[in-house]
Design a protein around this motif. Structure first.
Motif, PDB file in Angstrom:
ATOM      1  N   VAL A 178     -14.513   9.735  39.321  1.00 51.26           N
ATOM      2  CA  VAL A 178     -14.974   8.472  39.545  1.00 51.26           C
ATOM      3  C   VAL A 178     -16.250   8.119  39.206  1.00 51.26           C
ATOM      4  O   VAL A 178     -17.153   8.937  39.159  1.00 51.26           O
ATOM      5  CB  VAL A 178     -14.758   8.204  41.086  1.00 51.26           C
ATOM      6  CG1 VAL A 178     -15.519   9.105  41.802  1.00 51.26           C
ATOM      7  CG2 VAL A 178     -15.147   6.665  41.533  1.00 51.26           C
ATOM      8  N   ALA A 179     -16.440   6.857  38.696  1.00 48.15           N
ATOM      9  CA  ALA A 179     -17.723   6.388  38.363  1.00 48.15           C
ATOM     10  C   ALA A 179     -17.964   4.967  38.944  1.00 48.15           C
ATOM     11  O   ALA A 179     -16.912   4.220  38.762  1.00 48.15           O
ATOM     12  CB  ALA A 179     -18.110   6.292  36.807  1.00 48.15           C
ATOM     13  N   VAL A 180     -19.166   4.937  39.377  1.00 55.45           N
ATOM     14  CA  VAL A 180     -19.277   3.715  40.064  1.00 55.45           C
ATOM     15  C   VAL A 180     -20.765   2.925  39.269  1.00 55.45           C
ATOM     16  O   VAL A 180     -21.692   3.581  39.087  1.00 55.45           O
ATOM     17  CB  VAL A 180     -19.832   3.630  41.583  1.00 55.45           C
ATOM     18  CG1 VAL A 180     -20.128   2.301  42.063  1.00 55.45           C
ATOM     19  CG2 VAL A 180     -18.551   4.418  42.223  1.00 55.45           C
ATOM     20  N   GLY A 181     -20.575   1.605  38.917  1.00 58.00           N
ATOM     21  CA  GLY A 181     -21.519   0.763  38.334  1.00 58.00           C
ATOM     22  C   GLY A 181     -21.298  -0.516  38.400  1.00 58.00           C
ATOM     23  O   GLY A 181     -19.855  -1.052  38.350  1.00 58.00           O
ATOM     24  N   ILE A 236     -29.069   3.403  45.612  1.00 57.36           N
ATOM     25  CA  ILE A 236     -27.860   3.579  44.731  1.00 57.36           C
ATOM     26  C   ILE A 236     -27.456   2.118  44.571  1.00 57.36           C
ATOM     27  O   ILE A 236     -27.338   1.412  45.398  1.00 57.36           O
ATOM     28  CB  ILE A 236     -26.828   4.372  45.676  1.00 57.36           C
ATOM     29  CG1 ILE A 236     -27.245   5.849  45.636  1.00 57.36           C
ATOM     30  CG2 ILE A 236     -25.419   4.133  45.115  1.00 57.36           C
ATOM     31  CD1 ILE A 236     -26.526   6.926  46.392  1.00 57.36           C
ATOM     32  N   GLY A 237     -27.123   1.941  43.185  1.00 59.68           N
ATOM     33  CA  GLY A 237     -26.665   0.563  42.818  1.00 59.68           C
ATOM     34  C   GLY A 237     -27.804  -0.464  42.236  1.00 59.68           C
ATOM     35  O   GLY A 237     -27.261  -1.379  41.768  1.00 59.68           O
ATOM     36  N   VAL A 254     -28.903   3.554  39.502  1.00 59.83           N
ATOM     37  CA  VAL A 254     -29.016   4.670  40.433  1.00 59.83           C
ATOM     38  C   VAL A 254     -27.612   5.106  40.786  1.00 59.83           C
ATOM     39  O   VAL A 254     -26.964   3.914  41.445  1.00 59.83           O
ATOM     40  CB  VAL A 254     -30.063   4.407  41.460  1.00 59.83           C
ATOM     41  CG1 VAL A 254     -30.119   5.470  42.364  1.00 59.83           C
ATOM     42  CG2 VAL A 254     -31.265   4.188  41.113  1.00 59.83           C
ATOM     43  N   ARG A 255     -26.914   5.926  40.497  1.00 57.45           N
ATOM     44  CA  ARG A 255     -25.640   6.190  41.098  1.00 57.45           C
ATOM     45  C   ARG A 255     -25.110   7.452  41.559  1.00 57.45           C
ATOM     46  O   ARG A 255     -25.888   8.591  41.279  1.00 57.45           O
ATOM     47  CB  ARG A 255     -24.497   5.945  39.751  1.00 57.45           C
ATOM     48  CG  ARG A 255     -24.748   6.694  38.648  1.00 57.45           C
ATOM     49  CD  ARG A 255     -23.855   6.232  37.573  1.00 57.45           C
ATOM     50  NE  ARG A 255     -23.935   5.093  37.040  1.00 57.45           N
ATOM     51  CZ  ARG A 255     -24.648   4.713  35.939  1.00 57.45           C
ATOM     52  NH1 ARG A 255     -25.258   5.606  35.602  1.00 57.45           N
ATOM     53  NH2 ARG A 255     -24.805   3.414  35.778  1.00 57.45           N
ATOM     54  N   PHE A 262     -20.734   7.744  46.802  1.00 49.69           N
ATOM     55  CA  PHE A 262     -21.582   6.848  47.626  1.00 49.69           C
ATOM     56  C   PHE A 262     -21.557   5.517  46.816  1.00 49.69           C
ATOM     57  O   PHE A 262     -22.012   5.485  45.797  1.00 49.69           O
ATOM     58  CB  PHE A 262     -22.762   7.432  48.416  1.00 49.69           C
ATOM     59  CG  PHE A 262     -22.507   8.525  49.305  1.00 49.69           C
ATOM     60  CD1 PHE A 262     -22.106   7.980  50.668  1.00 49.69           C
ATOM     61  CD2 PHE A 262     -22.795   9.789  48.866  1.00 49.69           C
ATOM     62  CE1 PHE A 262     -21.763   9.203  51.532  1.00 49.69           C
ATOM     63  CE2 PHE A 262     -22.464  10.952  49.764  1.00 49.69           C
ATOM     64  CZ  PHE A 262     -22.130  10.520  50.985  1.00 49.69           C
ATOM     65  N   LEU A 263     -21.299   4.387  47.639  1.00 45.60           N
ATOM     66  CA  LEU A 263     -21.817   3.040  47.031  1.00 45.60           C
ATOM     67  C   LEU A 263     -21.758   2.067  48.069  1.00 45.60           C
ATOM     68  O   LEU A 263     -21.162   2.204  49.111  1.00 45.60           O
ATOM     69  CB  LEU A 263     -20.498   2.693  46.212  1.00 45.60           C
ATOM     70  CG  LEU A 263     -19.191   2.000  46.506  1.00 45.60           C
ATOM     71  CD1 LEU A 263     -18.716   1.456  45.515  1.00 45.60           C
ATOM     72  CD2 LEU A 263     -18.333   3.172  46.906  1.00 45.60           C
TER      73      LEU A 263
END
Length: 632
Positions: free
Chosen positions: A304-307, A534-535, A563-564, A222-223
């Motif tokens: 997958v990694a989100v940041g 998140i984010g 926060v991811r 989620f993002l």
């Protein structure tokens, strides 16, 4: 002959040398970037530029005072004693016909009842031959009993679904204050809405997430990519695969070191990654093509990694791809993404070759205020460590850091985590071969493998400490997904691992007598931003311990994290952000940059406590989890 840093790294990839930091610094560019103005508590740093971090090359000792010293922590597998006794079923136990039988499942540290004791969710799989009715393997939710044990509450929660489960990720998609659960499948994915009473409702259809074709969905996260306050959803896709038409090993001549094995992805059509936009009314819309998800060089997406990788205040997406270039979706701030992995230097190995990427994690291992990348790869290759240079590019730091010493095992779940609370991120990698056929053969790598544990030496390098990490590290397991979190709330980070055709591992981190250091945890609650936060980027400052930091004495310990959702391999870490504080008894300042653009600054937060902080700076809750009673 002149050398560039990138050319120098390419030479290292061919020779597999590990050089000292003195050699690196002699190349001319400071290892950790240029100095910046110190952070002040009176005013939050402007914009999203690097905000005054202290880990500069001139402040780092060239030789580490901790190399070779006692580790101070040990990991022990307490899964059985904790009640985690279910077996994850995935593919054939001794032989696999198809690639589908190899990927395994993810796991989540998931506080579904919001009591700040993280629960555990284990994704489960399937077998080609199927199962008699009533004997199908199902996913499992385990409630944390707050005494070191867990209770299986799957039936009550309504989460007992069967199928070829893959990954999982967590986030409050409808902003009702309860985190929801998404599970990816080979087949139809599932979105479970948290009802807030210990039960979940499958809302996949009403949320608009039904798929019209068979997909091999993989890693998810989620993002809030457009920062509208509603969580969107990214779902990787591995291969366009159908058992009815997939090649058999004996027909296609697929082999690994002379052993007949399931055919790998090369030659098969890659899947197309999906981006779902949250409409803000409980439904999603597929915007994949419009958003640029399909305009990539790499395919065969796994994790997958989100940041905020480029530090511009907008979430980016990095995807570990199998057998092709990795993908770096840079957020264009207009609802679209662009794959700039090649330009950024994080698409290939140092010598320009595609790698079989499995898991991926983000973290600032050198404390320069920039998110670095660690990626696990196939056996016979090193895992990858990419150093963020702050100018939109990365440097492959694998050999310079010491991670290049290992090429034998095959990595899956991975994480940056501060195992000893000294304020520096360490690395754990879960390993396991992809082919069960290797057991009992001439192949030197077994199917079940031990983990790799690397201690941060605080000088840009890591020391492998696998052998002294405890039985939880050295015992062999056919590991796949792993997640990081403090399940017993004792202040150190534990690890849960989902294994193939066996029970899970719960690796409790035990700190040696006299070695305990301080820590702080933050749980974010958004208002204008998404409810989970998140984010959000957190920056923490504390006074350093001269005995720990050496030449940096008198400066401040400055750390960042975000926060991811999603990450590791197919897994979800504890959403609470954990910082090690060393000997510091308080956080002098905590700055939270919310996705909405709001900035909160809190001062003088006592160590060894959880703080639940609402957007706007209000502290909703603090908890030391009985630490004060234990000391009295």
């Amino acid at each position: 002959m002149s050398w560039s840093r990138r050319g120098f790294l390419e030479s290292l990839s061919r020779t597999a040398l590990v050089l000292s930091l003195e050699d690196v610094l002699a190349l001319g560019r400071p290892l950790f970037g240029q100095a910046a103005a110190p952070l002040t508590a009176q005013k939050p740093s402007a914009g999203m530029e690097r905000p005054g971090f202290q880990a500069e090359a001139k402040g780092i000792e060239l030789t580490s005072p901790i190399a070779g010293t006692p580790l101070g922590v040990s990991f022990v597998d307490v899964a059985a004693a904790a009640g985690l006794t279910t077996k994850t079923i995935y593919g054939g136990e001794h032989r696999n016909k198809y690639l589908l039988e190899t990927t395994g499942c993810g796991v989540a540290f998931f506080d579904y009842d919001q009591d700040d004791w993280v629960d555990i969710f284990l994704v489960n799989g399937w077998r080609l031959e199927g199962f008699p009715k009533g004997q199908e393997p199902i996913c499992h939710l385990f409630k944390n009993n707050r005494d070191g044990t867990f209770t299986d509450v799957t039936a009550k929660a309504g989460l007992g679904r069967s199928g070829w489960g893959q990954g999982c990720c967590v986030g409050d998609y409808n902003n009702d204050g309860w985190n929801d659960l998404f599970i990816s499948y080979y087949g139809q994915n599932a979105l479970y809405r948290n009802n807030g009473n210990g039960t979940f409702t499958d809302v996949t259809k009403e949320a608009g997430l039904m798929q019209s074709k068979l997909r091999w969905n993989s890693g998810c996260a989620f993002l809030d990519y457009d920062k509208d306050g509603h969580l969107d959803l990214f779902v990787g896709n591995y291969i366009e695969f159908d058992v009815k038409t997939a090649p058999l090993p004996e027909d296609a001549g697929c082999a690994y070191k002379g052993i007949q094995v399931a055919c790998g992805p090369p030659g098969l059509e890659g899947g197309k990654n999906i981006l779902y936009h949250n409409n803000g009314d409980g439904t999603f819309k597929d915007v994949s093509e419009k958003a640029g998800m399909w305009g990539t060089i790499g395919t065969y997406a796994l994790s997958v990694a989100v940041g905020d990788i480029d530090n511009d205040g907008w979430p980016d997406i990095y995807v570990a791809n199998d057998s092709t270039a990795a993908t770096y979706y840079q957020n264009q701030k207009d609802g679209t993404f662009k794959d700039v992995a090649i330009e950024a230097g994080i698409a290939y190995s140092p010598d320009g070759k595609p790698q079989a990427g499995m898991g991926v994690a983000l973290g600032d291992f050198n404390r320069d205020g920039l998110l670095d990348i660690v990626k696990t790869n196939f056996a016979g290759d090193t895992d990858s460590l990419y150093l963020n240079l702050g100018d939109g590019t990365f440097e492959d730091h694998t050999y310079l850091s010491g991670l290049g010493i290992n090429t034998r095992y095959l990595g899956w779940g991975v994480g940056f985590f501060d195992m000893d609370n000294d304020g520096w991120l360490d690395i754990l990698i879960s390993n396991g071969h992809v082919y069960p056929e290797v057991d009992g053969t001439h192949i030197d790598a077994p199917y079940a493998e031990h983990k790799y544990l690397y201690r941060n030496l605080r000088n840009g390098q890591f020391e492998e400490v696998t052998k002294v990490g405890g039985a939880g590290i050295t015992d062999a397991a056919a590991a796949r997904g792993c997640a990081f979190g403090d399940y017993d709330n004792d202040g150190d980070l534990d690890v849960v691992v989902n294994c193939v055709n066996s029970g899970p591992q719960l690796l409790r981190c035990d700190t040696a007598a006299g070695a305990a250091k301080n820590w702080i945890k933050i749980r974010t609650v958004g208002t204008k931003s998404n409810r989970t936060g998140i984010g959000a980027r957190l920056m923490l400052t504390a006074q350093v311990d001269p005995a720990v930091e050496g030449k940096a004495a008198g400066k401040r310990l400055v750390q960042i994290d975000e926060v991811r959702s999603g990450g590791s391999y197919y897994s979800q870490n504890d959403l609470r952000v954990h910082f090690g504080l060393g000997a510091a008894k308080k956080a002098e300042m905590l700055e939270i940059r919310w996705p909405s653009g709001a900035v909160d600054v809190l001062k003088d937060l006592d160590a060894n406590r959880l703080y639940v902080i609402q957007e706007g700076g209000k502290v909703l809750k603090t908890d030391d989890f009985g630490a004060s009673k234990k000391k009295s």
